[in-house]
Design a protein around this motif. Structure first.
Motif, PDB file in Angstrom:
ATOM      1  N   GLY A 142      37.721  42.244  42.641  1.00  0.00           N
ATOM      2  CA  GLY A 142      36.347  42.718  42.734  1.00  0.00           C
ATOM      3  C   GLY A 142      35.326  41.623  42.517  1.00  0.00           C
ATOM      4  O   GLY A 142      34.389  41.459  43.304  1.00  0.00           O
ATOM      5  N   ALA A 143      35.489  40.850  41.436  1.00  0.00           N
ATOM      6  CA  ALA A 143      34.533  39.774  41.154  1.00  0.00           C
ATOM      7  C   ALA A 143      34.538  38.727  42.260  1.00  0.00           C
ATOM      8  O   ALA A 143      33.481  38.201  42.633  1.00  0.00           O
TER       9      ALA A 143
ATOM     10  N   HIS B 163      31.764  46.617  44.072  1.00  0.00           N
ATOM     11  CA  HIS B 163      31.646  45.161  44.142  1.00  0.00           C
ATOM     12  C   HIS B 163      31.086  44.693  45.478  1.00  0.00           C
ATOM     13  O   HIS B 163      30.313  43.724  45.524  1.00  0.00           O
ATOM     14  N   THR B 164      31.469  45.350  46.568  1.00  0.00           N
ATOM     15  CA  THR B 164      30.904  44.944  47.854  1.00  0.00           C
ATOM     16  C   THR B 164      29.411  45.252  47.927  1.00  0.00           C
ATOM     17  O   THR B 164      28.648  44.476  48.526  1.00  0.00           O
ATOM     18  N   TYR B 165      28.981  46.346  47.304  1.00  0.00           N
ATOM     19  CA  TYR B 165      27.542  46.654  47.304  1.00  0.00           C
ATOM     20  C   TYR B 165      26.737  45.587  46.568  1.00  0.00           C
ATOM     21  O   TYR B 165      25.737  45.088  47.090  1.00  0.00           O
ATOM     22  N   TYR B 166      27.179  45.231  45.380  1.00  0.00           N
ATOM     23  CA  TYR B 166      26.431  44.248  44.608  1.00  0.00           C
ATOM     24  C   TYR B 166      26.456  42.877  45.280  1.00  0.00           C
ATOM     25  O   TYR B 166      25.487  42.128  45.206  1.00  0.00           O
ATOM     26  N   GLY B 167      27.563  42.518  45.906  1.00  0.00           N
ATOM     27  CA  GLY B 167      27.593  41.255  46.626  1.00  0.00           C
ATOM     28  C   GLY B 167      26.740  41.280  47.866  1.00  0.00           C
ATOM     29  O   GLY B 167      26.055  40.300  48.190  1.00  0.00           O
TER      30      GLY B 167
ATOM     31  N   VAL C  76      27.511  39.468  40.073  1.00  0.00           N
ATOM     32  CA  VAL C  76      28.912  39.571  39.661  1.00  0.00           C
ATOM     33  C   VAL C  76      29.017  40.259  38.307  1.00  0.00           C
ATOM     34  O   VAL C  76      29.856  41.145  38.097  1.00  0.00           O
ATOM     35  N   GLY C  77      28.166  39.864  37.376  1.00  0.00           N
ATOM     36  CA  GLY C  77      28.193  40.497  36.051  1.00  0.00           C
ATOM     37  C   GLY C  77      27.875  41.975  36.110  1.00  0.00           C
ATOM     38  O   GLY C  77      28.548  42.796  35.470  1.00  0.00           O
ATOM     39  N   ARG C  78      26.854  42.345  36.885  1.00  0.00           N
ATOM     40  CA  ARG C  78      26.506  43.759  37.012  1.00  0.00           C
ATOM     41  C   ARG C  78      27.631  44.548  37.682  1.00  0.00           C
ATOM     42  O   ARG C  78      27.926  45.682  37.306  1.00  0.00           O
ATOM     43  N   ALA C  79      28.248  43.939  38.703  1.00  0.00           N
ATOM     44  CA  ALA C  79      29.323  44.624  39.417  1.00  0.00           C
ATOM     45  C   ALA C  79      30.528  44.849  38.520  1.00  0.00           C
ATOM     46  O   ALA C  79      31.128  45.937  38.534  1.00  0.00           O
ATOM     47  N   VAL C  80      30.903  43.841  37.745  1.00  0.00           N
ATOM     48  CA  VAL C  80      32.047  43.996  36.836  1.00  0.00           C
ATOM     49  C   VAL C  80      31.760  45.067  35.795  1.00  0.00           C
ATOM     50  O   VAL C  80      32.617  45.921  35.507  1.00  0.00           O
ATOM     51  N   ARG C  81      30.566  45.050  35.253  1.00  0.00           N
ATOM     52  CA  ARG C  81      30.206  46.071  34.263  1.00  0.00           C
ATOM     53  C   ARG C  81      30.260  47.470  34.870  1.00  0.00           C
ATOM     54  O   ARG C  81      30.836  48.399  34.285  1.00  0.00           O
ATOM     55  N   ALA C  82      29.665  47.630  36.035  1.00  0.00           N
ATOM     56  CA  ALA C  82      29.653  48.951  36.678  1.00  0.00           C
ATOM     57  C   ALA C  82      31.057  49.401  37.072  1.00  0.00           C
ATOM     58  O   ALA C  82      31.413  50.574  36.902  1.00  0.00           O
TER      59      ALA C  82
ATOM     60  N   LEU D  95      33.956  48.516  35.716  1.00  0.00           N
ATOM     61  CA  LEU D  95      34.750  48.864  34.538  1.00  0.00           C
ATOM     62  C   LEU D  95      34.403  50.259  34.034  1.00  0.00           C
ATOM     63  O   LEU D  95      35.287  51.042  33.660  1.00  0.00           O
ATOM     64  N   VAL D  96      33.115  50.585  34.037  1.00  0.00           N
ATOM     65  CA  VAL D  96      32.698  51.921  33.594  1.00  0.00           C
ATOM     66  C   VAL D  96      33.233  52.980  34.549  1.00  0.00           C
ATOM     67  O   VAL D  96      33.781  54.012  34.132  1.00  0.00           O
ATOM     68  N   THR D  97      33.072  52.754  35.848  1.00  0.00           N
ATOM     69  CA  THR D  97      33.546  53.736  36.819  1.00  0.00           C
ATOM     70  C   THR D  97      35.071  53.862  36.803  1.00  0.00           C
ATOM     71  O   THR D  97      35.597  54.951  37.046  1.00  0.00           O
ATOM     72  N   SER D  98      35.777  52.770  36.503  1.00  0.00           N
ATOM     73  CA  SER D  98      37.238  52.842  36.417  1.00  0.00           C
ATOM     74  C   SER D  98      37.664  53.782  35.301  1.00  0.00           C
ATOM     75  O   SER D  98      38.567  54.617  35.483  1.00  0.00           O
ATOM     76  N   VAL D  99      37.037  53.651  34.151  1.00  0.00           N
ATOM     77  CA  VAL D  99      37.361  54.533  33.026  1.00  0.00           C
ATOM     78  C   VAL D  99      37.033  55.981  33.373  1.00  0.00           C
ATOM     79  O   VAL D  99      37.798  56.907  33.065  1.00  0.00           O
ATOM     80  N   VAL D 100      35.897  56.198  34.043  1.00  0.00           N
ATOM     81  CA  VAL D 100      35.510  57.557  34.430  1.00  0.00           C
ATOM     82  C   VAL D 100      36.518  58.141  35.426  1.00  0.00           C
ATOM     83  O   VAL D 100      36.898  59.314  35.332  1.00  0.00           O
ATOM     84  N   VAL D 101      36.959  57.318  36.388  1.00  0.00           N
ATOM     85  CA  VAL D 101      37.943  57.798  37.372  1.00  0.00           C
ATOM     86  C   VAL D 101      39.251  58.169  36.685  1.00  0.00           C
ATOM     87  O   VAL D 101      39.835  59.231  36.956  1.00  0.00           O
ATOM     88  N   VAL D 102      39.744  57.296  35.800  1.00  0.00           N
ATOM     89  CA  VAL D 102      40.998  57.587  35.090  1.00  0.00           C
ATOM     90  C   VAL D 102      40.852  58.843  34.243  1.00  0.00           C
ATOM     91  O   VAL D 102      41.742  59.714  34.234  1.00  0.00           O
ATOM     92  N   LEU D 103      39.737  58.969  33.545  1.00  0.00           N
ATOM     93  CA  LEU D 103      39.515  60.156  32.716  1.00  0.00           C
ATOM     94  C   LEU D 103      39.459  61.418  33.564  1.00  0.00           C
ATOM     95  O   LEU D 103      40.106  62.424  33.246  1.00  0.00           O
TER      96      LEU D 103
END
Length: 284
Positions: free
Chosen positions: A130-131, A233-237, A251-257, A259-267
């Motif tokens: 992603g990064a 990640h493609t949107y932020y890039g 890159v920093g904003r994309a990684v942060r977003a 990671l949050v969405t990954s946890v939400v998807v898994v949950l």
């Protein structure tokens, strides 16, 4: 009843209203970009297959110095190897406190598949594939390469974003298979070789509580997570601005977003799959 608002509060209220409006517009832009990226998948398969193959190879094995260590395969493998080792350490010690350390194999079969391996794989995907996608697209944006592609008649969203979306989904399946195997190996090695538990005891409880359908659901969770991560990640890039510093910020904003969405998807998927059946399913 009429509420009188002091005149000195109007500038602050106007500023807050503008922030809410900008955030709403930005959310709409993201939704439109995500829909266009998903809709352009067919264009990639028809017109840009060579670029898709190149991106798949780059994402899986890496380029330059990253290729020397095995690329994303090695990074995700070592991450899940560390997670499996922690399961052996924490699981064995916690269970030994109440005299049931033999169930360490159950902990590995249950937690690795349902929670730990998908989350660790999501972190690895966001930090590597992603990064890298965000940095590449951001550099192309500030160097006006994306504008040049559009000038010569290339569908820039399909060529750059949708191709990376497909490649991320293709790459994640073998990557996750390696990740799960590494986590299983680390947990078994730590429990049997380091702490001295009998291999037969460990394998018995591991095989008993490992449900094959859990592996299928876990793989599906990672595929959905890869889909969301690549979209973010493609949107932020693609929308990066402000020169090299702006690319780093994107890159920093994309990684942060992501990671949050990954946890939400898994949950969300974990609750959807296992929420109605909290009982432990035996495979044998």
């Amino acid at each position: 009843m009429t509420v009188n608002v002091p005149s000195r509060m109007w500038p602050a209220l106007r500023t807050q209203g503008q922030r809410v409006s900008m955030a709403w517009d930005r959310l709409g832009d993201q939704a439109a970009f995500y829909a266009l990226t998903a809709a352009s998948v067919g264009t990639v398969l028809r017109r840009y297959r060579a670029e898709l193959v190149r991106i798949v190879a780059q994402m899986s094995l890496g380029t330059g110095v990253l290729a020397l260590v095995g690329g994303t395969v090695a990074i995700i493998g070592f991450l899940t190897l560390s997670a499996g080792a922690l399961i052996a350490v924490q699981g064995y010690h916690s269970l030994s406190n109440i005299g049931i350390e033999a169930l360490t194999g159950f902990v590995s079969a249950y937690l690795n598949v349902r929670l730990i391996a998908p989350l660790i794989a999501g972190v690895g995907l966001a930090a590597t594939i992603g990064a890298g996608a965000t940095a590449q697209l951001g550099a192309m944006r500030i160097n006006e390469e994306i504008d040049a592609l559009e000038v010569i008649g290339i569908h820039s969203v399909a060529y750059l974003a949708s191709s990376r979306l497909i490649a991320g989904i293709i790459v994640v399946v073998p990557l996750y298979s390696i990740a799960v195997l590494m986590s299983f190996f680390a947990a078994r090695f730590g429990t049997t070789a380091v702490y001295g538990q009998s291999r037969g005891v460990y394998d018995h409880y591991f095989d008993t509580f490992l449900n094959p359908m859990d592996l299928v659901w876990s793989s599906l969770t990672v595929v959905v997570m890869a889909f969301v991560i690549m979209l973010v990640h493609t949107y932020y890039g693609f929308t990066a601005t402000g020169g090299p510093a702006g690319v780093g910020e994107a890159v920093g904003r994309a990684v942060r977003a992501s990671l949050v969405t990954s946890v939400v998807v898994v949950l969300g998927l974990t609750l959807a799959i296992y929420g109605q059946s909290p009982d432990i399913n035996l495979s044998g």
